[in-house]
Design a protein around this motif. Structure first.
Motif, PDB file in Angstrom:
ATOM      1  N   LYS A 156       4.380  -4.912  -8.545  1.00  0.00           N
ATOM      2  CA  LYS A 156       3.903  -6.285  -8.478  1.00  0.00           C
ATOM      3  C   LYS A 156       4.319  -6.901  -7.139  1.00  0.00           C
ATOM      4  CE  LYS A 156       7.840  -8.365 -10.919  1.00  0.00           C
ATOM      5  NZ  LYS A 156       8.243  -9.219 -12.054  1.00  0.00           N
ATOM      6  N   GLY A 157       3.752  -8.043  -6.854  1.00  0.00           N
ATOM      7  CA  GLY A 157       4.069  -8.732  -5.605  1.00  0.00           C
ATOM      8  C   GLY A 157       2.836  -8.882  -4.735  1.00  0.00           C
ATOM      9  N   GLU A 158       3.046  -9.045  -3.455  1.00  0.00           N
ATOM     10  CA  GLU A 158       1.973  -9.330  -2.510  1.00  0.00           C
ATOM     11  C   GLU A 158       2.039  -8.356  -1.336  1.00  0.00           C
ATOM     12  OE1 GLU A 158       2.714 -13.025  -0.371  1.00  0.00           O
ATOM     13  OE2 GLU A 158       4.742 -13.028  -1.188  1.00  0.00           O
ATOM     14  N   SER A 159       0.966  -8.346  -0.558  1.00  0.00           N
ATOM     15  CA  SER A 159       0.929  -7.509   0.640  1.00  0.00           C
ATOM     16  C   SER A 159       1.828  -8.118   1.707  1.00  0.00           C
ATOM     17  CB  SER A 159      -0.512  -7.390   1.162  1.00  0.00           C
ATOM     18  OG  SER A 159      -1.316  -6.703   0.226  1.00  0.00           O
ATOM     19  N   VAL A 160       2.657  -7.274   2.292  1.00  0.00           N
ATOM     20  CA  VAL A 160       3.573  -7.712   3.352  1.00  0.00           C
ATOM     21  C   VAL A 160       3.565  -6.670   4.461  1.00  0.00           C
ATOM     22  CG1 VAL A 160       5.932  -8.327   3.969  1.00  0.00           C
ATOM     23  CG2 VAL A 160       5.064  -8.874   1.685  1.00  0.00           C
ATOM     24  N   GLU A 194       0.838  -1.204   0.000  1.00  0.00           N
ATOM     25  CA  GLU A 194       0.000   0.000   0.000  1.00  0.00           C
ATOM     26  C   GLU A 194       0.871   1.252   0.000  1.00  0.00           C
ATOM     27  OE1 GLU A 194      -2.690  -0.099   3.260  1.00  0.00           O
ATOM     28  OE2 GLU A 194      -3.824  -1.823   2.513  1.00  0.00           O
ATOM     29  N   MET A 195       1.942   1.231   0.785  1.00  0.00           N
ATOM     30  CA  MET A 195       2.840   2.375   0.816  1.00  0.00           C
ATOM     31  C   MET A 195       3.505   2.594  -0.543  1.00  0.00           C
ATOM     32  SD  MET A 195       6.434   2.874   2.684  1.00  0.00           S
ATOM     33  CE  MET A 195       7.042   2.012   1.245  1.00  0.00           C
ATOM     34  N   ALA A 196       3.889   1.495  -1.219  1.00  0.00           N
ATOM     35  CA  ALA A 196       4.522   1.597  -2.539  1.00  0.00           C
ATOM     36  C   ALA A 196       3.569   2.210  -3.550  1.00  0.00           C
ATOM     37  CB  ALA A 196       4.982   0.210  -2.997  1.00  0.00           C
ATOM     38  N   GLU A 197       2.296   1.899  -3.459  1.00  0.00           N
ATOM     39  CA  GLU A 197       1.300   2.489  -4.374  1.00  0.00           C
ATOM     40  C   GLU A 197       1.239   4.005  -4.196  1.00  0.00           C
ATOM     41  OE1 GLU A 197      -2.201   0.381  -3.311  1.00  0.00           O
ATOM     42  OE2 GLU A 197      -1.742  -1.397  -4.551  1.00  0.00           O
ATOM     43  N   ALA A 244      11.004  -9.724   4.642  1.00  0.00           N
ATOM     44  CA  ALA A 244      10.295  -8.880   3.681  1.00  0.00           C
ATOM     45  C   ALA A 244      11.321  -8.207   2.768  1.00  0.00           C
ATOM     46  CB  ALA A 244       9.478  -7.827   4.414  1.00  0.00           C
ATOM     47  N   TYR A 245      10.938  -7.996   1.499  1.00  0.00           N
ATOM     48  CA  TYR A 245      11.891  -7.371   0.585  1.00  0.00           C
ATOM     49  C   TYR A 245      11.189  -6.380  -0.341  1.00  0.00           C
ATOM     50  CZ  TYR A 245      10.243 -10.734  -2.964  1.00  0.00           C
ATOM     51  OH  TYR A 245       9.480 -11.468  -3.835  1.00  0.00           O
ATOM     52  N   ILE A 281       8.749  -2.311  -9.463  1.00  0.00           N
ATOM     53  CA  ILE A 281       8.863  -2.390  -7.998  1.00  0.00           C
ATOM     54  C   ILE A 281       8.195  -3.687  -7.568  1.00  0.00           C
ATOM     55  CG2 ILE A 281       8.323  -1.300  -5.796  1.00  0.00           C
ATOM     56  CD1 ILE A 281       8.075   1.352  -7.368  1.00  0.00           C
ATOM     57  N   GLU A 282       8.957  -4.527  -6.878  1.00  0.00           N
ATOM     58  CA  GLU A 282       8.418  -5.816  -6.438  1.00  0.00           C
ATOM     59  C   GLU A 282       8.439  -5.874  -4.905  1.00  0.00           C
ATOM     60  OE1 GLU A 282       9.413 -10.615  -6.679  1.00  0.00           O
ATOM     61  OE2 GLU A 282      10.386  -9.211  -8.077  1.00  0.00           O
ATOM     62  N   ILE A 283       7.285  -6.260  -4.349  1.00  0.00           N
ATOM     63  CA  ILE A 283       7.152  -6.407  -2.898  1.00  0.00           C
ATOM     64  C   ILE A 283       6.877  -7.878  -2.595  1.00  0.00           C
ATOM     65  CG2 ILE A 283       5.916  -5.686  -0.811  1.00  0.00           C
ATOM     66  CD1 ILE A 283       7.291  -3.379  -2.202  1.00  0.00           C
ATOM     67  N   GLY A 284       7.534  -8.417  -1.589  1.00  0.00           N
ATOM     68  CA  GLY A 284       7.281  -9.826  -1.246  1.00  0.00           C
ATOM     69  C   GLY A 284       7.990 -10.206   0.043  1.00  0.00           C
ATOM     70  N   ASN A 285       7.962 -11.492   0.361  1.00  0.00           N
ATOM     71  CA  ASN A 285       8.704 -11.969   1.536  1.00  0.00           C
ATOM     72  C   ASN A 285       9.059 -13.433   1.344  1.00  0.00           C
ATOM     73  OD1 ASN A 285       6.994 -13.899   3.431  1.00  0.00           O
ATOM     74  ND2 ASN A 285       5.565 -12.408   2.570  1.00  0.00           N
TER      75      ASN A 285
END
Length: 454
Positions: free
Chosen positions: A332-336, A311-314, A376-377, A368-372
């Motif tokens: 892309k990625g998932e909520s972490v 959400e912060m990245a958005e 978390a990365y 930008i990719e969000i995941g864990n």
């Protein structure tokens, strides 16, 4: 207490030695005293038994007993014997002890130590029966010789202890002074070290003892100080240079406005626009310098809270797209969920995305990719101009610039990645970069996961 540590150690050594010596001597005297008392009690017991046995085999009438024969076996001149009848009359007295009166009918059969009549005495009363008559034998031992020996021994120990304490102090002082001689060398060498001679180091000799480790530790500290001082000098020099450029530009436009801008509207607008731009850049630089300065002195307090990285990245992407409309920015990625200072993490992502956008060509692509996984990365990839391999170890240094990638056309202060690295490390994370010239770069940030909110 004296100031010199040599004296303090010698005094401490002497005090400990004195306590041990006094304790041992007191133990010896105490043990010897009671041993002598025990021996005296044993003497009066044996003497009493010998006298009783001689009286038993002698003539029946006590008055006719040969006293010289019966009592001639008393070897110690300080042992006295009295014999009382049942009425308390003295039948025999080996010596005149009228000034010492000890009751004869008490503590029968038990040797007793008393301290009376200004004497130290041990006595034993025993009951003896002869021809249906009751008699009492009293054997007394005067311990004046034993106590005289103890006093003499005490005096000898006193002077021996004094000499031992003095010798221990002198020996301790000399040994300590010799052992701490390297400290005097260190003091002399350290006095010669100042800001202009930080390269000077202490020489290390001998085995790996405490002083050698101290010298090595001090040299390590000097290494860090020299490196820190050099960084500070570079920082001040670079900051001065960065501030000098916008100040010079502003000064030039002010001079131009003062000459022609009053009457030429076009020149006036150009000057005002340039001054505003340089002022904003200088303000941005000063803010970043102040941020790093507060970070260095630990005055920035983290306000941690649990939030969703995606959400912060958005939010950051929405802001960046307003500035770089020609860039293709994808998320892309998932909520972490992580527990961190949201304001600082948001600034971190702004820096990484802004950095990618600056060095990506028009219509470039930024992911930008969000995941864990175990952590978390955040990954920020671009297909920009890339960074030469030999420059990668230095990109997080303050004011570090790469000529091909960081020209004045792209702007920037050279502090963004330094701030990003500081933010990551303050959160207990790691930041890594991979890059290839002509293909782009990838920055990876790793954070501990907030397990309570996972």
């Amino acid at each position: 207490m004296p100031r010199r540590i040599t004296f303090r150690i010698a005094l401490l050594y002497s005090a400990v030695f004195s306590c041990v010596l006094i304790f041992l001597n007191a133990s010896v005297l105490y043990t010897l005293k009671y041993y002598l008392i025990y021996q005296s009690m044993k003497q009066v017991t044996v003497q009493s038994e010998v006298i009783a046995s001689k009286l038993d085999i002698s003539a029946k009438d006590m008055s006719s007993i040969p006293k010289d024969m019966v009592f001639s076996g008393i070897a110690d001149e300080n042992i006295y014997v009295k014999i009382f009848d049942s009425k308390g009359n003295i039948v025999y007295q080996s010596k005149n002890l009228e000034e010492v009166y000890i009751p004869y009918a008490i503590n029968l059969g038990v040797p007793v130590k008393i301290d009376e009549f200004d004497k130290d005495l041990v006595y034993l009363n025993t009951k003896f029966k002869k021809d249906n008559s009751i008699f009492y034998i009293q054997v007394v031992k005067d311990m004046k010789n034993e106590y005289a020996f103890l006093k003499l021994l005490f005096i000898l120990m006193f002077f021996a202890d004094g000499a031992g304490i003095l010798i221990s102090f002198v020996t301790g002082y000399l040994v300590t002074k010799r052992a701490l001689k390297p400290v005097d060398y260190m003091i002399k060498e350290v006095k010669e070290i100042d800001a202009k001679r930080l390269s000077k180091r202490l020489k290390v000799y001998g085995k790996e003892d405490e002083l050698v480790r101290l010298a090595k530790t001090f040299n390590d500290m000097l290494d860090r100080l020299e490196e820190s001082f050099a960084r500070q000098n570079r920082f001040v020099s670079d900051a001065s240079h960065e501030l000098r450029t916008p100040i010079s530009i502003i000064k030039g436009y002010i001079d131009m406005l003062d000459r022609w801008g009053k009457e030429d509207k076009e020149i006036l607008e150009e000057g005002i626009k340039a001054i505003k731009k340089q002022t904003l850049e200088m303000e941005n630089l000063v803010e970043k310098l102040l941020f790093l300065a507060r970070g260095d002195d630990r005055s920035i307090k983290l306000e941690k809270d649990t939030f969703d990285l995606k959400e912060m990245a958005e939010e950051v992407i929405a802001e960046i797209k307003l500035i770089y409309e020609d860039k293709d920015i994808l998320l892309k990625g998932e909520s972490v969920n992580i527990k961190a200072d949201k304001r600082l993490i948001k600034e971190l992502l702004r820096i990484l995305v802004d950095n990618a956008a600056k060095y990506t060509l028009k219509d470039g692509r930024i992911e930008i990719e969000i995941g864990n996984s175990d952590r978390a990365y955040i990954k920020v990839r671009d297909n920009g101009i890339g960074i030469p391999e030999e420059e990668l170890p230095h990109i997080f240094e303050r004011f570090y610039r790469i000529d091909k990638a960081r020209s004045k056309e792209t702007g920037g202060t050279g502090l963004g990645l330094s701030i990003a690295k500081w933010i990551v490390e303050e959160h207990g994370g790691e930041i890594h970069v991979r890059s290839k010239v002509g293909e782009g770069s990838e920055f990876t940030v790793l954070f501990p996961i907030d397990n309570d909110s996972k």
